[in-house]
Design a protein around this motif. Structure first.
Motif, PDB file in Angstrom:
ATOM      1  N   TYR A 146       0.865  -1.183   0.000  1.00 54.17           N
ATOM      2  CA  TYR A 146       0.000   0.000   0.000  1.00 54.17           C
ATOM      3  C   TYR A 146       0.905   1.237   0.000  1.00 54.17           C
ATOM      4  O   TYR A 146       1.888   1.292   0.748  1.00 54.17           O
ATOM      5  N   PHE A 147       0.563   2.219  -0.810  1.00 53.25           N
ATOM      6  CA  PHE A 147       1.346   3.454  -0.800  1.00 53.25           C
ATOM      7  C   PHE A 147       0.452   4.652  -1.085  1.00 53.25           C
ATOM      8  O   PHE A 147      -0.600   4.530  -1.719  1.00 53.25           O
ATOM      9  N   ALA A 148       0.877   5.822  -0.596  1.00 52.48           N
ATOM     10  CA  ALA A 148       0.127   7.066  -0.792  1.00 52.48           C
ATOM     11  C   ALA A 148       0.820   7.908  -1.848  1.00 52.48           C
ATOM     12  O   ALA A 148       2.055   7.978  -1.894  1.00 52.48           O
ATOM     13  N   ALA A 149       0.019   8.552  -2.700  1.00 50.30           N
ATOM     14  CA  ALA A 149       0.600   9.370  -3.765  1.00 50.30           C
ATOM     15  C   ALA A 149      -0.433  10.334  -4.313  1.00 50.30           C
ATOM     16  O   ALA A 149      -1.648  10.100  -4.209  1.00 50.30           O
ATOM     17  N   LYS A 150       0.063  11.412  -4.901  1.00 53.75           N
ATOM     18  CA  LYS A 150      -0.777  12.362  -5.627  1.00 53.75           C
ATOM     19  C   LYS A 150      -0.308  12.398  -7.073  1.00 53.75           C
ATOM     20  O   LYS A 150       0.876  12.613  -7.341  1.00 53.75           O
ATOM     21  N   LEU A 151      -1.225  12.174  -7.991  1.00 51.90           N
ATOM     22  CA  LEU A 151      -0.864  12.132  -9.398  1.00 51.90           C
ATOM     23  C   LEU A 151      -0.440  13.517  -9.875  1.00 51.90           C
ATOM     24  O   LEU A 151      -0.972  14.546  -9.450  1.00 51.90           O
ATOM     25  N   LYS A 152       0.530  13.537 -10.774  1.00 51.57           N
ATOM     26  CA  LYS A 152       1.051  14.795 -11.310  1.00 51.57           C
ATOM     27  C   LYS A 152       0.192  15.260 -12.480  1.00 51.57           C
ATOM     28  O   LYS A 152       0.617  15.255 -13.636  1.00 51.57           O
ATOM     29  N   LYS A 153      -1.008  15.659 -12.149  1.00 56.51           N
ATOM     30  CA  LYS A 153      -1.918  16.188 -13.149  1.00 56.51           C
ATOM     31  C   LYS A 153      -1.749  17.701 -13.240  1.00 56.51           C
ATOM     32  O   LYS A 153      -0.952  18.308 -12.532  1.00 56.51           O
ATOM     33  N   ARG A 154      -2.536  18.304 -14.114  1.00 51.53           N
ATOM     34  CA  ARG A 154      -2.447  19.748 -14.308  1.00 51.53           C
ATOM     35  C   ARG A 154      -2.773  20.508 -13.023  1.00 51.53           C
ATOM     36  O   ARG A 154      -2.272  21.614 -12.785  1.00 51.53           O
ATOM     37  N   ASP A 155      -3.583  19.910 -12.141  1.00 46.71           N
ATOM     38  CA  ASP A 155      -4.004  20.599 -10.929  1.00 46.71           C
ATOM     39  C   ASP A 155      -3.100  20.327  -9.735  1.00 46.71           C
ATOM     40  O   ASP A 155      -3.474  20.622  -8.596  1.00 46.71           O
ATOM     41  N   ALA A 156      -1.918  19.783  -9.956  1.00 41.83           N
ATOM     42  CA  ALA A 156      -1.057  19.365  -8.843  1.00 41.83           C
ATOM     43  C   ALA A 156      -0.742  20.504  -7.879  1.00 41.83           C
ATOM     44  O   ALA A 156      -0.586  20.282  -6.676  1.00 41.83           O
ATOM     45  N   ALA A 157      -0.645  21.736  -8.386  1.00 47.46           N
ATOM     46  CA  ALA A 157      -0.274  22.868  -7.536  1.00 47.46           C
ATOM     47  C   ALA A 157      -1.425  23.356  -6.669  1.00 47.46           C
ATOM     48  O   ALA A 157      -1.200  24.097  -5.709  1.00 47.46           O
ATOM     49  N   TRP A 158      -2.660  22.991  -6.999  1.00 48.30           N
ATOM     50  CA  TRP A 158      -3.786  23.459  -6.187  1.00 48.30           C
ATOM     51  C   TRP A 158      -4.680  22.316  -5.700  1.00 48.30           C
ATOM     52  O   TRP A 158      -5.765  22.546  -5.181  1.00 48.30           O
ATOM     53  N   SER A 159      -4.220  21.091  -5.815  1.00 47.93           N
ATOM     54  CA  SER A 159      -4.975  19.940  -5.328  1.00 47.93           C
ATOM     55  C   SER A 159      -4.275  19.315  -4.122  1.00 47.93           C
ATOM     56  O   SER A 159      -3.047  19.218  -4.084  1.00 47.93           O
ATOM     57  N   THR A 160      -5.064  18.876  -3.145  1.00 48.35           N
ATOM     58  CA  THR A 160      -4.534  18.116  -2.005  1.00 48.35           C
ATOM     59  C   THR A 160      -4.995  16.665  -2.050  1.00 48.35           C
ATOM     60  O   THR A 160      -4.989  15.973  -1.032  1.00 48.35           O
ATOM     61  N   ASN A 161      -5.376  16.202  -3.227  1.00 46.38           N
ATOM     62  CA  ASN A 161      -5.974  14.870  -3.352  1.00 46.38           C
ATOM     63  C   ASN A 161      -4.910  13.775  -3.444  1.00 46.38           C
ATOM     64  O   ASN A 161      -4.584  13.287  -4.527  1.00 46.38           O
ATOM     65  N   TYR A 162      -4.386  13.397  -2.293  1.00 48.21           N
ATOM     66  CA  TYR A 162      -3.530  12.215  -2.200  1.00 48.21           C
ATOM     67  C   TYR A 162      -4.419  10.996  -2.004  1.00 48.21           C
ATOM     68  O   TYR A 162      -5.404  11.047  -1.271  1.00 48.21           O
ATOM     69  N   ASP A 163      -4.062   9.895  -2.645  1.00 45.16           N
ATOM     70  CA  ASP A 163      -4.825   8.659  -2.512  1.00 45.16           C
ATOM     71  C   ASP A 163      -3.910   7.517  -2.079  1.00 45.16           C
ATOM     72  O   ASP A 163      -2.671   7.598  -2.195  1.00 45.16           O
TER      73      ASP A 163
END
Length: 679
Positions: free
Chosen positions: A238-255
């Motif tokens: 199991y690991f936590a990560a946030k995808l490097k999408k266009r919204d990376a600078a204003w998103s806190t959506n880690y999964d």
């Protein structure tokens, strides 16, 4: 465990009592702060008998930093710690082997950061990994046969060893999306990847299990091995990560993702929550997956709950949703029936025990600041500091009760130093709500004297000074100079309930300023030995912002101001900082969509009111609050003819970390205070 040096406990006591016998303790200063030993990276053997930790030391004259591993028998108090390593290599992350006979850790003694193993009994040292990349973190599987590790590789890398990009004569870097830089580094075309290899076949190329995602594991810049964990059967991760999408600078959506050890069968198990999820842990019996989670997307200081998923039924529940505290570190007890957690609470950061079935919370210790802890079969070993002393290790029974101090690493040094006594106080702040603060008396306090005041404003703003021993903003360094230190956990601080923390949103210069005014007035009224005519306000980050805000909105209260990495112009701050989710939450959207909100509490608006002398300090590698904010502050002060000074560190980020720079920082701040506060 052989190799220990046996000594009677009373012999140690006699030595400590005779050290400096008859000498008058000297006031604590920054050179003492820098050279105190620092403990971290606690790990305990599976039988609960032995603990290993890292001790960071700084030489008095050269300021050379050294970190070595030490071993201690937890049960036998007649033993003193045994030093396990003595080389000059950089090393970190000690982990016990499955049989408790060896220690794995990361070291650069071969020229790059690799995993090494030290056999405790024989002291035999062997290199476990020999890869073309530096290893940044690792964990050992429950069966003791596998290692998962992280390493930064080119984005194009498909497997180790990676082919290096062809050298070019150009130096330009092209970006197509944010973030182009983060914290203190510009982004390069590379990713931190998660790998796995078997110890028995460690010469076989590791498997890149996070390859299917464009993401860093662990997250940068502060991610660690707590961001990933093996399943109970050691067959998946199991690991936590946030995808490097266009919204990376204003998103806190880690999964949180689960993936098999061959890199297949990847699935997102927290896709339904668009806010932050992270730090997964599997219970010792394999039944539960626990992780920390927020509810509100875009808010980095939302309440941090513990979510428990029953891996048999796949049912999940927030077991701390009724407890109005935000969880910091947590771990299962060996019987998988409880979770122990640390959390800020009324100016402390103690330990709590959570019953999984009843979802009830019991406080285990009351005072101090817990930095780390490990749970054994019957006790908790934890590191704790307070305003009077740095971290030492303690133990407390799992059932609660009296704590026992295990280490006394800085005892000999502290006995030769005079520290200021401290006290917590409470007063009616904004809207007459209860607000807490601390006062630290000057060293060698004389109640017949009047003392000037260092009024410290903490950063965050969703933070807390709390009852802890800080190595950057330590009130005792001011107490040692003959000042009293006062600091307030104003509205927006953590540890007083989520509503209290939320209250600062959109109100940076409102409620907190009211609390600071009332808190200082309360301290001056309650402690008649404080000299209200000689007060200087100091702060960094949000505290630096507040110093700029005070300059224009609380005139004639302070003799001087100190502003470290503080915001001058909220407008350009938005367009030059890196984590856009932070200002967008605090000011309800991007600047271009809601300029009025940003302008309401913008220090720039009140520069014409500035008149108080200010020391401005800035790190050149601070990309959170870029250096142009400090330059603008200093320019305004100079142009208005206000006494001012600018201290600039081209090699420091949002914090001043190098020992020599730390000493200079304190010397310059104290010089500024003496210039305006001393009679």
């Amino acid at each position: 465990m052989k190799g220990y040096i046996r000594r009677l406990f009373f012999t140690l006591l006699l030595i400590s009592l005779n050290t400096g016998y008859g000498a008058t303790p000297k006031p604590f200063n920054v050179r003492d702060l820098v050279t105190l030993h620092r403990l971290s990276q606690l790990n305990v053997s599976s039988d609960g008998r032995y603990m290993v930790y890292a001790k960071r030391s700084v030489e008095q004259e050269s300021l050379k930093v050294s970190r070595q591993f030490w071993l201690l028998d937890i049960e036998d108090q007649s033993l003193i710690p045994e030093q396990l390593t003595s080389d000059d290599a950089s090393k970190h992350s000690p982990v016990w082997s499955k049989d408790d006979k060896s220690l794995y850790f990361i070291s650069n003694q071969s020229g790059s950061y690799q995993i090494w193993r030290l056999e405790i009994a024989s002291k035999k040292l062997s290199q476990i990994s020999d890869l073309s990349v530096d290893i940044s973190s690792f964990i050992l599987s429950p069966d003791g046969k596998k290692i998962a590790f992280t390493a930064t590789v080119p984005e194009s890398c498909q497997a180790l060893p990676c082919s290096k990009p062809e050298p070019t004569k150009t130096t330009g870097q092209v970006y197509n999306k944010l973030m182009v830089r983060h914290w203190d580094a510009w982004k390069l075309p590379e990713l931190s990847r998660l790998f796995v290899f078997e110890l028995a076949n460690r010469n076989t190329a590791p498997v890149m299990v996070s390859q299917a995602l464009e993401t860093d594991v662990p997250s940068k810049p502060f991610g660690s091995a707590s961001d990933y964990t093996f399943s109970h059967d050691s067959q998946s991760i199991y690991f936590a990560a946030k995808l490097k999408k266009r919204d990376a600078a204003w998103s806190t959506n880690y999964d949180i993702y689960q993936v098999s050890l061959d890199g297949q069968n990847l699935k997102n198990i927290t896709a339904d929550n668009k806010a932050w999820d992270g730090q997964p842990k599997v219970s010792p019996d394999g039944r539960y997956l626990a992780y920390k989670a927020m509810r509100r997307p875009g808010f980095e200081s939302d309440k941090m709950d513990i979510v428990i998923t029953d891996l048999k039924t796949q049912k999940s529940s927030r077991i701390t949703q009724e407890w109005d505290r935000s969880v910091s570190q947590f771990a299962f007890t060996p019987d998988s029936q409880y979770i122990v957690a640390s959390a800020y609470h009324l100016g402390q950061k103690p330990l709590f025990k959570i019953n999984l079935d009843k979802q009830s919370v019991t406080q285990l210790i009351a005072q101090g600041n817990v930095s780390e802890f490990v749970i054994t079969q019957n006790q908790i070993i934890y590191g704790m500091s307070h305003l009077g002393a740095p971290t030492e290790y303690f133990s407390v029974p799992l059932t609660g009760g009296n704590a026992r101090q295990i280490t006394h690493i800085n005892q000999d040094k502290l006995e030769q130093l005079s520290m200021g006594d401290y006290q917590q106080f409470k007063f009616k702040g904004w809207n007459d709500e209860s607000v807490y603060g601390y006062i630290v008396k000057p060293a060698n306090f004389d109640p017949k004297q009047k003392y000037p005041v260092a009024f410290i404003v903490h950063g965050g703003p969703q933070g807390s000074m709390a009852n802890s021993f800080h190595f950057r903003w330590n009130p005792q360094t001011y107490a040692g100079q003959g000042y009293a230190a006062v600091f307030i956990d104003f509205h927006g601080s953590v540890g007083y309930g989520q509503e209290f923390t939320d209250s600062i949103t959109g109100d940076w210069g409102g409620k907190p300023l009211t609390d600071l005014k009332r808190g200082l007035a309360h301290a001056l009224k309650s402690y008649d030995w404080l000299d209200g005519e000689r007060v200087c306000a100091l702060g960094a980050s949000y505290g630096g912002y507040m110093v700029n805000w005070i300059a224009g909105n609380w005139k004639k209260r302070f003799r001087c101001l100190v502003n470290h990495d503080g915001i001058f112009d909220m407008r350009m701050m938005y367009y030059t900082t890196e984590e856009l989710w932070f200002p967008e939450w605090e000011y309800q959207g991007p600047h271009y969509a809601n300029p009025e909100s940003y302008e309401r509490f913008n220090p720039l608006r009140f520069v014409n009111e500035w008149e108080t002398p200010m020391l401005v300090i800035q790190g050149g590698l601070d990309f959170r609050v870029p250096e142009t904010q400090a330059l603008a502050t200093f320019t305004a002060l100079q142009r208005k003819g206000i006494p001012s000074r600018f201290l600039y560190y081209p090699d420091e980020n949002h914090w001043v970390l190098k020992p020599a720079n730390s000493i200079q920082w304190h010397d310059e701040v104290n010089r500024w205070l003496k210039e305006y506060l001393n009679p």
